[in-house]
Design a protein around this motif. Structure first.
Motif, PDB file in Angstrom:
ATOM      1  N   GLU A   1     -72.306 -21.363  39.545  1.00 41.53           N
ATOM      2  CA  GLU A   1     -73.170 -21.416  38.121  1.00 41.53           C
ATOM      3  C   GLU A   1     -72.985 -20.061  37.334  1.00 41.53           C
ATOM      4  OE1 GLU A   1     -77.362 -22.654  36.466  1.00 41.53           O
ATOM      5  OE2 GLU A   1     -76.600 -23.383  38.534  1.00 41.53           O
ATOM      6  N   SER A   2     -73.206 -19.093  38.264  1.00 44.64           N
ATOM      7  CA  SER A   2     -73.045 -17.587  37.807  1.00 44.64           C
ATOM      8  C   SER A   2     -71.655 -17.519  37.069  1.00 44.64           C
ATOM      9  CB  SER A   2     -73.009 -16.577  38.548  1.00 44.64           C
ATOM     10  OG  SER A   2     -74.426 -16.728  39.234  1.00 44.64           O
ATOM     11  N   LEU A   3     -70.655 -17.910  37.699  1.00 45.04           N
ATOM     12  CA  LEU A   3     -69.483 -17.725  37.316  1.00 45.04           C
ATOM     13  C   LEU A   3     -69.039 -18.562  35.892  1.00 45.04           C
ATOM     14  CD1 LEU A   3     -66.739 -17.788  40.188  1.00 45.04           C
ATOM     15  CD2 LEU A   3     -67.274 -15.923  38.664  1.00 45.04           C
ATOM     16  N   VAL A   4     -69.627 -19.609  35.841  1.00 43.75           N
ATOM     17  CA  VAL A   4     -69.321 -20.358  34.531  1.00 43.75           C
ATOM     18  C   VAL A   4     -69.979 -19.775  33.369  1.00 43.75           C
ATOM     19  CG1 VAL A   4     -70.009 -22.304  33.438  1.00 43.75           C
ATOM     20  CG2 VAL A   4     -69.149 -22.622  35.830  1.00 43.75           C
ATOM     21  N   VAL A   5     -71.297 -19.289  33.732  1.00 47.41           N
ATOM     22  CA  VAL A   5     -71.973 -18.516  32.790  1.00 47.41           C
ATOM     23  C   VAL A   5     -71.251 -17.209  32.358  1.00 47.41           C
ATOM     24  CG1 VAL A   5     -74.103 -17.539  31.908  1.00 47.41           C
ATOM     25  CG2 VAL A   5     -74.125 -19.382  33.354  1.00 47.41           C
ATOM     26  N   LEU A   6     -70.636 -16.657  33.307  1.00 47.17           N
ATOM     27  CA  LEU A   6     -70.066 -15.423  32.925  1.00 47.17           C
ATOM     28  C   LEU A   6     -68.703 -15.669  32.235  1.00 47.17           C
ATOM     29  CD1 LEU A   6     -70.347 -12.195  33.714  1.00 47.17           C
ATOM     30  CD2 LEU A   6     -68.717 -12.724  35.643  1.00 47.17           C
ATOM     31  N   ALA A   7     -67.869 -16.768  32.748  1.00 45.94           N
ATOM     32  CA  ALA A   7     -66.723 -17.033  31.839  1.00 45.94           C
ATOM     33  C   ALA A   7     -67.044 -17.367  30.423  1.00 45.94           C
ATOM     34  CB  ALA A   7     -66.091 -18.168  32.616  1.00 45.94           C
ATOM     35  N   TRP A   8     -68.089 -18.259  30.174  1.00 50.66           N
ATOM     36  CA  TRP A   8     -68.444 -18.363  28.913  1.00 50.66           C
ATOM     37  C   TRP A   8     -68.820 -17.199  28.006  1.00 50.66           C
ATOM     38  CZ3 TRP A   8     -70.290 -22.527  25.682  1.00 50.66           C
ATOM     39  CH2 TRP A   8     -71.315 -22.340  24.721  1.00 50.66           C
ATOM     40  N   VAL A   9     -69.420 -16.386  28.482  1.00 49.21           N
ATOM     41  CA  VAL A   9     -69.777 -15.006  27.867  1.00 49.21           C
ATOM     42  C   VAL A   9     -68.610 -14.231  27.512  1.00 49.21           C
ATOM     43  CG1 VAL A   9     -70.941 -12.837  27.934  1.00 49.21           C
ATOM     44  CG2 VAL A   9     -72.099 -14.931  28.710  1.00 49.21           C
ATOM     45  N   ALA A  10     -67.377 -13.946  28.823  1.00 52.69           N
ATOM     46  CA  ALA A  10     -66.568 -13.494  28.497  1.00 52.69           C
ATOM     47  C   ALA A  10     -65.401 -13.970  27.376  1.00 52.69           C
ATOM     48  CB  ALA A  10     -65.587 -13.416  29.799  1.00 52.69           C
ATOM     49  N   VAL A  11     -65.020 -15.418  27.537  1.00 51.46           N
ATOM     50  CA  VAL A  11     -64.521 -16.151  26.567  1.00 51.46           C
ATOM     51  C   VAL A  11     -65.000 -15.915  25.175  1.00 51.46           C
ATOM     52  CG1 VAL A  11     -63.781 -18.352  25.658  1.00 51.46           C
ATOM     53  CG2 VAL A  11     -63.645 -17.922  28.153  1.00 51.46           C
ATOM     54  N   LEU A  12     -66.413 -16.034  24.888  1.00 53.43           N
ATOM     55  CA  LEU A  12     -66.821 -15.856  23.636  1.00 53.43           C
ATOM     56  C   LEU A  12     -66.754 -14.483  23.114  1.00 53.43           C
ATOM     57  CD1 LEU A  12     -69.674 -18.622  23.462  1.00 53.43           C
ATOM     58  CD2 LEU A  12     -67.714 -18.654  22.443  1.00 53.43           C
ATOM     59  N   VAL A  13     -66.842 -13.518  23.888  1.00 50.39           N
ATOM     60  CA  VAL A  13     -66.729 -12.298  23.243  1.00 50.39           C
ATOM     61  C   VAL A  13     -65.414 -11.624  23.088  1.00 50.39           C
ATOM     62  CG1 VAL A  13     -67.087  -9.851  24.245  1.00 50.39           C
ATOM     63  CG2 VAL A  13     -69.014 -11.410  24.595  1.00 50.39           C
ATOM     64  N   ALA A  14     -64.356 -12.433  23.773  1.00 47.13           N
ATOM     65  CA  ALA A  14     -63.129 -12.309  23.537  1.00 47.13           C
ATOM     66  C   ALA A  14     -62.669 -12.688  22.475  1.00 47.13           C
ATOM     67  CB  ALA A  14     -62.162 -12.625  25.087  1.00 47.13           C
ATOM     68  N   ILE A  15     -63.048 -13.790  21.799  1.00 52.33           N
ATOM     69  CA  ILE A  15     -62.693 -14.776  20.733  1.00 52.33           C
ATOM     70  C   ILE A  15     -62.331 -13.815  19.579  1.00 52.33           C
ATOM     71  CG2 ILE A  15     -63.370 -16.417  18.891  1.00 52.33           C
ATOM     72  CD1 ILE A  15     -64.171 -18.425  21.048  1.00 52.33           C
ATOM     73  N   PRO A  16     -63.203 -12.822  19.136  1.00 55.50           N
ATOM     74  CA  PRO A  16     -62.803 -12.174  17.805  1.00 55.50           C
ATOM     75  C   PRO A  16     -61.568 -11.383  17.970  1.00 55.50           C
ATOM     76  CG  PRO A  16     -64.891 -11.530  18.508  1.00 55.50           C
ATOM     77  CD  PRO A  16     -64.469 -12.527  19.580  1.00 55.50           C
ATOM     78  N   ARG A  17     -61.123 -11.037  19.222  1.00 55.24           N
ATOM     79  CA  ARG A  17     -59.895 -10.254  19.546  1.00 55.24           C
ATOM     80  C   ARG A  17     -58.714 -10.962  18.908  1.00 55.24           C
ATOM     81  NH1 ARG A  17     -56.712  -7.827  19.173  1.00 55.24           N
ATOM     82  NH2 ARG A  17     -55.672  -6.278  20.072  1.00 55.24           N
ATOM     83  N   PHE A  18     -58.934 -12.204  19.056  1.00 54.28           N
ATOM     84  CA  PHE A  18     -57.572 -13.033  18.673  1.00 54.28           C
ATOM     85  C   PHE A  18     -57.546 -13.718  17.254  1.00 54.28           C
ATOM     86  CE2 PHE A  18     -58.344 -13.259  23.516  1.00 54.28           C
ATOM     87  CZ  PHE A  18     -57.086 -12.391  23.603  1.00 54.28           C
ATOM     88  N   ASN A  19     -58.469 -13.243  16.280  1.00 51.07           N
ATOM     89  CA  ASN A  19     -58.417 -13.593  15.200  1.00 51.07           C
ATOM     90  C   ASN A  19     -58.287 -12.445  14.324  1.00 51.07           C
ATOM     91  OD1 ASN A  19     -60.833 -13.598  13.691  1.00 51.07           O
ATOM     92  ND2 ASN A  19     -61.258 -14.763  15.530  1.00 51.07           N
ATOM     93  N   ALA A  20     -57.503 -12.602  13.056  1.00 47.22           N
ATOM     94  CA  ALA A  20     -57.319 -11.433  12.298  1.00 47.22           C
ATOM     95  C   ALA A  20     -58.612 -10.726  11.795  1.00 47.22           C
ATOM     96  CB  ALA A  20     -56.330 -11.775  11.042  1.00 47.22           C
ATOM     97  N   ARG A  21     -59.734 -11.752  11.367  1.00 50.22           N
ATOM     98  CA  ARG A  21     -60.827 -11.312  10.891  1.00 50.22           C
ATOM     99  C   ARG A  21     -61.885 -10.799  11.770  1.00 50.22           C
ATOM    100  NH1 ARG A  21     -62.354 -15.654   6.286  1.00 50.22           N
ATOM    101  NH2 ARG A  21     -60.876 -14.951   4.721  1.00 50.22           N
ATOM    102  N   ARG A  22     -61.290 -10.777  13.001  1.00 53.24           N
ATOM    103  CA  ARG A  22     -62.642 -10.263  14.048  1.00 53.24           C
ATOM    104  C   ARG A  22     -63.701 -10.951  14.083  1.00 53.24           C
ATOM    105  NH1 ARG A  22     -58.284  -8.794  15.809  1.00 53.24           N
ATOM    106  NH2 ARG A  22     -57.410  -6.653  16.247  1.00 53.24           N
ATOM    107  N   GLN A  23     -63.608 -12.382  13.892  1.00 49.60           N
ATOM    108  CA  GLN A  23     -64.911 -13.000  13.831  1.00 49.60           C
ATOM    109  C   GLN A  23     -65.170 -13.657  14.965  1.00 49.60           C
ATOM    110  OE1 GLN A  23     -63.362 -15.701  10.500  1.00 49.60           O
ATOM    111  NE2 GLN A  23     -64.944 -15.273   9.225  1.00 49.60           N
ATOM    112  N   ARG A  24     -66.576 -13.623  15.398  1.00 50.29           N
ATOM    113  CA  ARG A  24     -67.083 -14.302  16.365  1.00 50.29           C
ATOM    114  C   ARG A  24     -67.239 -15.862  15.998  1.00 50.29           C
ATOM    115  NH1 ARG A  24     -72.332 -14.274  16.771  1.00 50.29           N
ATOM    116  NH2 ARG A  24     -72.835 -12.772  14.993  1.00 50.29           N
ATOM    117  N   ILE A  25     -67.515 -16.683  17.001  1.00 52.68           N
ATOM    118  CA  ILE A  25     -67.733 -18.197  16.592  1.00 52.68           C
ATOM    119  C   ILE A  25     -68.836 -18.099  15.360  1.00 52.68           C
ATOM    120  CG2 ILE A  25     -68.754 -20.467  17.395  1.00 52.68           C
ATOM    121  CD1 ILE A  25     -66.108 -19.984  18.693  1.00 52.68           C
ATOM    122  N   GLY A  26     -70.006 -17.274  15.652  1.00 54.01           N
ATOM    123  CA  GLY A  26     -70.836 -17.244  14.795  1.00 54.01           C
ATOM    124  C   GLY A  26     -70.730 -17.124  13.377  1.00 54.01           C
ATOM    125  N   ASP A  27     -69.600 -15.996  13.425  1.00 53.08           N
ATOM    126  CA  ASP A  27     -69.248 -15.510  11.841  1.00 53.08           C
ATOM    127  C   ASP A  27     -68.427 -16.723  11.316  1.00 53.08           C
ATOM    128  OD1 ASP A  27     -70.214 -12.650  11.797  1.00 53.08           O
ATOM    129  OD2 ASP A  27     -68.584 -12.114  13.200  1.00 53.08           O
TER     130      ASP A  27
END
Lengths: 336, 306
Positions: free
Chosen positions: B156-182
């Motif tokens: 469960e910890s790993l799943v939560v960790l992966a969730w945070v890691a993926v969502l923090v990494a998302i801005p790196r992969f779009n030109a406007r550096r947007q989070r999901i919330g953005d």
């Protein structure tokens, strides 16, 4: 040096520099002390000078190759844009608007909220029936943290004691338990709202799961013949809290529906459109959870009588319902 | 042969530089005035810095409240109440700050960042609320969950960790550096623009211009890119920004030699006159290029004919 000796772009700059400097000065003040600190003249000039700067920028992009000038104008216009289009609401205004906008948003998503509530009721019914069939289901559904040691092994006296807050409870334990239960339902509410984006499935599962816990919990107490006492214990804050979970779940379903049935919009636009109401639902749920926490933290420990507990619980529930049914109506109608 | 190859290599380098600059994360907005405005998109480092500053402020507030309540003893009770308080202080703080200070929290203010709406209109209450609520869902709540150790097991910890890691990494992969919330709120975090007006280099004293005279063929070599590079060099000379005096001087002499060779400038220029020569050349070149531009021929760089 005579005017004609200068380049066209340099003359352009010379003619307008004073205005840019003035705009810069106004911006400086408005950025440091807020736009309210500007006097009448400054506020009026800000708008005019911003438009002038826009024109200057678009002319300069055409005729000038002076990088310094272009960068300056880009930055100046950007700063002016930020100052001109700053949000103008006061915090009180935002709160007032929320209070009058949330009930209509809720009425618009009544179906979704009802779906979430029905899912929870269905879960509760299943949990109850399963418990009656085989009590060992209790251990499956109810996580250790929530039960707080209350389980199949507890005697009826112990259960009653935790319902009425017996004398051997220390304050620390009570606070911890309140925080625990509160954060459990908060988590369910938060996740069933936020994960609704995934076509509503997680919301469905979370609501069902929350219902299962309740059902099994209720089953245990009813079997011991203390169902009425449990109802009082749950009602005093639970009416508000579970309604909040249902509303948050409704918001989640709203988001899921936007992804599933975007109508004629793109999914992204549909999500944005539906999120306007969904966010209000989430905020209403948050407000209710805070109220529930307040009731739980103070009222439940003070009021030990089941009838009074029921009255308080369903009374607040009625107040919420009245707010949702009648709130924000007067403002909405003349607008149409 | 080798000259052509060198030319090609230089051109490729130039193109690479240009795409890199374009990818240098600029956001172009179209406000109602109809003139596109460019903003620099904030880097992730600065954003994380701002978040840490804000989180430290909130933590300080939580500790202050806990001390006031007299809940200083450790234990699960205090931790749970603390986590709850943290949530109750953090979320309203972000929303109120971004609303009242035009898209800036204290941390963003310190790092000169700002939230703006990507549609060219003002930042709305709705957008601010959405992006900050989503921040809770994306990072803070799962983070609290992990830190409190509330997860039931390692999986469960790993799943939560992966969730945070993926969502923090998302801005790196779009030109406007947007989070999901953005993305949902349609907002972008930008660097607060700084406006500094440098003096115009062509507004120099007259004698320098008369001393060096260039004809049209000599001005035919360079384009906008070279002109603006020369401008930057000269501006940093007037500011005295980088390197020692001698280094800058040697640099300028080398540049002026390269230019003279390229444009075939016959007269000799004394080393003391280098700055004057470069300024005169800059003025003449800019006048020439701006003239061409008015007639519809914009020269991007020295490869403009090819």
């Amino acid at each position: 040096m005579s005017e004609t000796e200068l380049l066209r772009s340099a003359r352009f700059r010379q003619a307008r520099e004073a205005d840019w400097r003035r705009l810069e000065e106004i911006l400086e003040r408005s950025e440091r002390r807020g736009r309210r600190a500007l006097g009448f003249d400054d506020a009026r000039d800000l708008a005019t000078l911003y438009r002038q700067a826009c024109t200057s920028l678009s002319v300069a992009r055409e005729i000038s190759l002076d990088r310094g000038l272009l960068d300056y104008l880009e930055a100046l216009t950007a700063r002016a844009y930020l100052a001109v289009y700053a949000p103008q609401q006061s915090l009180a205004g935002v709160l007032r608007r929320f209070l009058s906008d949330a009930p209509p948003a809720l009425r618009r998503s009544a179906g979704h909220v009802l779906l979430a509530a029905l899912t929870m009721i269905l879960g509760a019914a299943v949990g109850w029936l399963l418990y009656l069939q085989d009590p060992s289901w209790y251990g499956v559904f109810v996580p250790g943290g929530i039960g707080q040691g209350r389980g199949l092994g507890s005697s009826t006296a112990e259960l009653l004691k935790s319902i009425y807050g017996g004398g051997d409870h220390r304050v620390g334990q009570l606070t911890a338990f309140a925080a625990y239960l509160f954060s459990h339902n908060t988590q369910i509410a938060l996740f069933s709202f936020a994960l609704g984006v995934f076509v509503g499935l997680p919301t469905l599962l979370l609501c069902l799961y929350n219902g299962l816990i309740l059902g099994a919990f209720a089953g245990l107490h009813v079997e011991r013949g203390i169902g009425w006492d449990l109802l009082g214990w749950l009602s005093i804050h639970g009416v508000t809290e579970l309604a909040a979970v249902a509303i948050a779940g409704g918001g989640g379903f709203r988001l899921g529906a936007a992804v599933l049935f975007p109508d004629r919009m793109t999914r992204r636009d549909a999500l944005r459109h539906h999120s306007r109401d969904a966010v209000k639902l989430a905020l209403a749920a948050a407000l209710m959870l805070v109220v529930a926490a307040g009731i739980e933290g103070f009222a439940r420990q003070l009021v030990a009588d089941t009838t009074v507990r029921l009255a308080i619980g369903w009374g607040t529930g009625g107040l919420w319902l009245a707010w949702f049914a009648f709130g924000g109506r007067r403002r909405a109608e003349p607008a149409r | 042969m080798t000259a052509a190859a060198g030319d090609r290599r230089a051109r490729r380098r130039l193109e690479r530089e240009r795409t890199a600059r374009k990818r240098g994360l600029a956001l172009e907005l179209l406000p109602p005035e109809g003139v596109p405005i460019r903003f620099g998109v904030a880097g992730l480092g600065a954003r994380i810095g701002a978040q840490l500053t804000d989180l430290m402020l909130c933590t300080a507030a939580v500790i202050a409240v806990l001390v006031l309540l007299g809940l200083t003893v450790g234990g699960t009770a205090t931790t749970a109440v603390g986590a709850l308080l943290f949530f109750a202080i953090r979320t309203p703080y972000y929303i109120a700050a971004e609303l009242l200070w035009n898209g800036q929290t204290l941390g963003k203010r310190m790092l000169r960042l700002r939230v703006i709406s990507a549609d060219g209109r003002g930042l709305t209450t709705h957008a601010v609320v959405v992006r900050n609520l989503m921040k809770e869902v994306e990072v803070f709540v799962p983070g609290t969950y992990l830190i409190l150790g509330a997860a039931d097991g390692p999986i469960e910890s790993l799943v939560v960790l992966a969730w945070v890691a993926v969502l923090v990494a998302i801005p790196r992969f779009n030109a406007r550096r947007q989070r999901i919330g953005d993305m949902i709120a349609n907002t972008v975090v930008i660097v607060q623009p700084q406006a500094v007006l440098m003096p115009d280099l062509t507004a120099a004293r007259a004698p320098t211009r008369e001393r060096f005279v260039f004809d049209a063929t000599q001005l035919d070599h360079y384009g906008r890119y070279e002109l603006q590079t020369l401008e930057q060099v000269l501006q940093s000379e007037t500011r005295g920004a980088t390197g020692t005096r001698d280094q800058r001087r040697a640099n300028l002499v080398a540049i002026s030699r390269a230019i003279r060779t390229k444009i075939d400038y016959r007269e000799t220029v004394a080393d003391d006159d280098t700055v004057a020569f470069l300024r005169a050349f800059y003025a003449a070149q800019r006048a020439y290029l701006e003239q061409r531009r008015l007639f519809g021929e914009s020269r991007e760089d020295k490869f403009h004919r090819g």
